[in-house]
Motif scaffolding. Structure first.
Motif, PDB file in Angstrom:
ATOM      1  N   ASN A 113       0.821  -1.210   0.000  1.00 37.32           N
ATOM      2  CA  ASN A 113       0.000   0.000   0.000  1.00 37.32           C
ATOM      3  C   ASN A 113       0.860   1.268   0.000  1.00 37.32           C
ATOM      4  O   ASN A 113       0.524   2.257  -0.634  1.00 37.32           O
ATOM      5  CB  ASN A 113      -0.936   0.010   1.201  1.00 37.32           C
ATOM      6  N   GLN A 114       1.957   1.255   0.719  1.00 35.30           N
ATOM      7  CA  GLN A 114       2.827   2.425   0.783  1.00 35.30           C
ATOM      8  C   GLN A 114       3.338   2.781  -0.614  1.00 35.30           C
ATOM      9  O   GLN A 114       3.304   3.937  -1.018  1.00 35.30           O
ATOM     10  CB  GLN A 114       4.003   2.165   1.721  1.00 35.30           C
ATOM     11  N   TYR A 115       3.790   1.786  -1.353  1.00 35.82           N
ATOM     12  CA  TYR A 115       4.341   2.047  -2.673  1.00 35.82           C
ATOM     13  C   TYR A 115       3.266   2.474  -3.663  1.00 35.82           C
ATOM     14  O   TYR A 115       3.501   3.327  -4.529  1.00 35.82           O
ATOM     15  CB  TYR A 115       5.091   0.818  -3.190  1.00 35.82           C
ATOM     16  N   ASN A 122       3.100  10.579  -6.793  1.00 33.41           N
ATOM     17  CA  ASN A 122       4.106  10.995  -7.768  1.00 33.41           C
ATOM     18  C   ASN A 122       3.524  11.162  -9.164  1.00 33.41           C
ATOM     19  O   ASN A 122       4.008  11.980  -9.943  1.00 33.41           O
ATOM     20  CB  ASN A 122       5.281  10.013  -7.786  1.00 33.41           C
ATOM     21  N   LEU A 123       2.498  10.372  -9.483  1.00 35.84           N
ATOM     22  CA  LEU A 123       1.815  10.576 -10.773  1.00 35.84           C
ATOM     23  C   LEU A 123       1.168  11.957 -10.822  1.00 35.84           C
ATOM     24  O   LEU A 123       1.192  12.624 -11.866  1.00 35.84           O
ATOM     25  CB  LEU A 123       0.759   9.489 -10.990  1.00 35.84           C
ATOM     26  N   LEU A 152      10.220  15.398 -19.145  1.00 35.68           N
ATOM     27  CA  LEU A 152      10.239  15.227 -17.690  1.00 35.68           C
ATOM     28  C   LEU A 152       9.016  14.461 -17.197  1.00 35.68           C
ATOM     29  O   LEU A 152       9.111  13.615 -16.294  1.00 35.68           O
ATOM     30  CB  LEU A 152      10.328  16.582 -16.997  1.00 35.68           C
ATOM     31  N   MET A 153       7.857  14.763 -17.777  1.00 31.59           N
ATOM     32  CA  MET A 153       6.628  14.069 -17.364  1.00 31.59           C
ATOM     33  C   MET A 153       6.735  12.575 -17.642  1.00 31.59           C
ATOM     34  O   MET A 153       6.337  11.744 -16.811  1.00 31.59           O
ATOM     35  CB  MET A 153       5.414  14.660 -18.088  1.00 31.59           C
ATOM     36  N   ILE A 154       7.285  12.223 -18.804  1.00 33.90           N
ATOM     37  CA  ILE A 154       7.452  10.799 -19.132  1.00 33.90           C
ATOM     38  C   ILE A 154       8.366  10.130 -18.107  1.00 33.90           C
ATOM     39  O   ILE A 154       8.089   9.030 -17.623  1.00 33.90           O
ATOM     40  CB  ILE A 154       7.994  10.640 -20.575  1.00 33.90           C
ATOM     41  N   ARG A 155       9.432  10.827 -17.746  1.00 30.18           N
ATOM     42  CA  ARG A 155      10.365  10.281 -16.742  1.00 30.18           C
ATOM     43  C   ARG A 155       9.681  10.120 -15.385  1.00 30.18           C
ATOM     44  O   ARG A 155       9.840   9.099 -14.716  1.00 30.18           O
ATOM     45  CB  ARG A 155      11.592  11.189 -16.637  1.00 30.18           C
ATOM     46  N   PHE A 156       8.911  11.129 -14.965  1.00 30.60           N
ATOM     47  CA  PHE A 156       8.232  11.056 -13.668  1.00 30.60           C
ATOM     48  C   PHE A 156       7.163   9.967 -13.658  1.00 30.60           C
ATOM     49  O   PHE A 156       6.995   9.257 -12.666  1.00 30.60           O
ATOM     50  CB  PHE A 156       7.604  12.401 -13.299  1.00 30.60           C
ATOM     51  N   ALA A 160       7.057   6.723 -11.247  1.00 27.39           N
ATOM     52  CA  ALA A 160       5.901   6.424 -10.399  1.00 27.39           C
ATOM     53  C   ALA A 160       5.384   5.013 -10.663  1.00 27.39           C
ATOM     54  O   ALA A 160       5.051   4.275  -9.721  1.00 27.39           O
ATOM     55  CB  ALA A 160       4.795   7.451 -10.645  1.00 27.39           C
ATOM     56  N   VAL A 161       5.322   4.612 -11.922  1.00 26.93           N
ATOM     57  CA  VAL A 161       4.859   3.262 -12.260  1.00 26.93           C
ATOM     58  C   VAL A 161       5.856   2.232 -11.731  1.00 26.93           C
ATOM     59  O   VAL A 161       5.464   1.188 -11.192  1.00 26.93           O
ATOM     60  CB  VAL A 161       4.653   3.130 -13.789  1.00 26.93           C
ATOM     61  N   GLN A 162       7.118   2.553 -11.870  1.00 22.04           N
ATOM     62  CA  GLN A 162       8.149   1.641 -11.353  1.00 22.04           C
ATOM     63  C   GLN A 162       8.026   1.489  -9.838  1.00 22.04           C
ATOM     64  O   GLN A 162       8.155   0.389  -9.306  1.00 22.04           O
ATOM     65  CB  GLN A 162       9.523   2.178 -11.731  1.00 22.04           C
ATOM     66  N   LEU A 163       7.754   2.600  -9.128  1.00 22.58           N
ATOM     67  CA  LEU A 163       7.578   2.544  -7.675  1.00 22.58           C
ATOM     68  C   LEU A 163       6.373   1.676  -7.312  1.00 22.58           C
ATOM     69  O   LEU A 163       6.434   0.879  -6.368  1.00 22.58           O
ATOM     70  CB  LEU A 163       7.394   3.970  -7.131  1.00 22.58           C
ATOM     71  N   MET A 164       5.291   1.817  -8.073  1.00 23.94           N
ATOM     72  CA  MET A 164       4.088   1.024  -7.773  1.00 23.94           C
ATOM     73  C   MET A 164       4.267  -0.459  -8.099  1.00 23.94           C
ATOM     74  O   MET A 164       3.691  -1.307  -7.436  1.00 23.94           O
ATOM     75  CB  MET A 164       2.876   1.584  -8.546  1.00 23.94           C
ATOM     76  N   THR A 165       5.070  -0.785  -9.103  1.00 20.98           N
ATOM     77  CA  THR A 165       5.231  -2.191  -9.456  1.00 20.98           C
ATOM     78  C   THR A 165       6.199  -2.923  -8.545  1.00 20.98           C
ATOM     79  O   THR A 165       6.177  -4.145  -8.478  1.00 20.98           O
ATOM     80  CB  THR A 165       5.716  -2.335 -10.924  1.00 20.98           C
ATOM     81  N   PHE A 166       7.044  -2.207  -7.802  1.00 27.56           N
ATOM     82  CA  PHE A 166       7.904  -2.862  -6.840  1.00 27.56           C
ATOM     83  C   PHE A 166       7.102  -3.451  -5.698  1.00 27.56           C
ATOM     84  O   PHE A 166       7.608  -4.279  -4.945  1.00 27.56           O
ATOM     85  CB  PHE A 166       8.946  -1.881  -6.267  1.00 27.56           C
TER      86      PHE A 166
END
Length: 168
Positions: A113-115, A122-123, A152-156, A160-166
């Motif tokens: 849930n935290q991630y 972050n999105l 920059l938006m694509i990078r962010f 954010a997606v990478q953070l959620m998939t971890f």
């Protein structure tokens, strides 16, 4: 009594006496002739007509005042100011939310849930570069800013997606 005729360069108007000429919107470059002469001169070169082109002292002061105020236009609230304020509010809010989420989940083991929550926050903050770029006034710089902000938006968004998939 002298009667005058004036020409705007296309048409001739008259006859008018001096009082009637005061009511007309004569310019100093209009051609003037008198009834008994065929001589044509500019209105500003005839001494009797000087009263038509002299402005009263109060009118001269008003014109001077208007010219001075036109040099410094009143500040206007623009949409760019609103976009910058919105960017700052979003930035502050996302930082605050990230801090709250980190503090709440720091007492327990890391959970999915935290991630997910931090990824969503972050999105939302990924919009910031675009808002800042849209607030740029200069058209050329705005286009450059939008291009950079999209990168920059694509990078962010990727981060954010990478953070959620971890979390899985």
């Amino acid at each position: 009594m002298i009667h005058y005729y004036y020409s705007d360069g296309i048409n001739e108007f008259g006859p008018f006496n001096l009082n009637e000429l005061k009511e007309k919107a004569l310019r100093p470059d209009f051609k003037i002739r008198t009834e008994n002469k065929s001589f044509v001169a500019t209105a500003s070169s005839i001494a009797e007509l000087d009263v038509l082109f002299k402005k009263p002292a109060a009118a001269v002061q008003n014109v001077t005042f208007q010219k001075q105020t036109n040099l410094r236009p009143a500040p206007q609230k623009s949409s760019s100011d609103k976009l910058l304020i919105a960017s700052l509010i979003i930035w502050f809010t996302t930082m605050l939310l990230n801090a709250i989420v980190s503090a709440v989940f720091s007492y327990s083991y890391s959970s999915n849930n935290q991630y997910i929550i931090m990824g969503v926050i972050n999105l939302i903050s990924a919009v910031l570069p675009l808002l800042i770029a849209l607030s740029i006034q200069d058209r050329t710089l705005k286009v450059i800013g939008i291009i950079i902000s999209v990168i920059l938006m694509i990078r962010f968004i990727f981060g954010a997606v990478q953070l959620m998939t971890f979390s899985f």
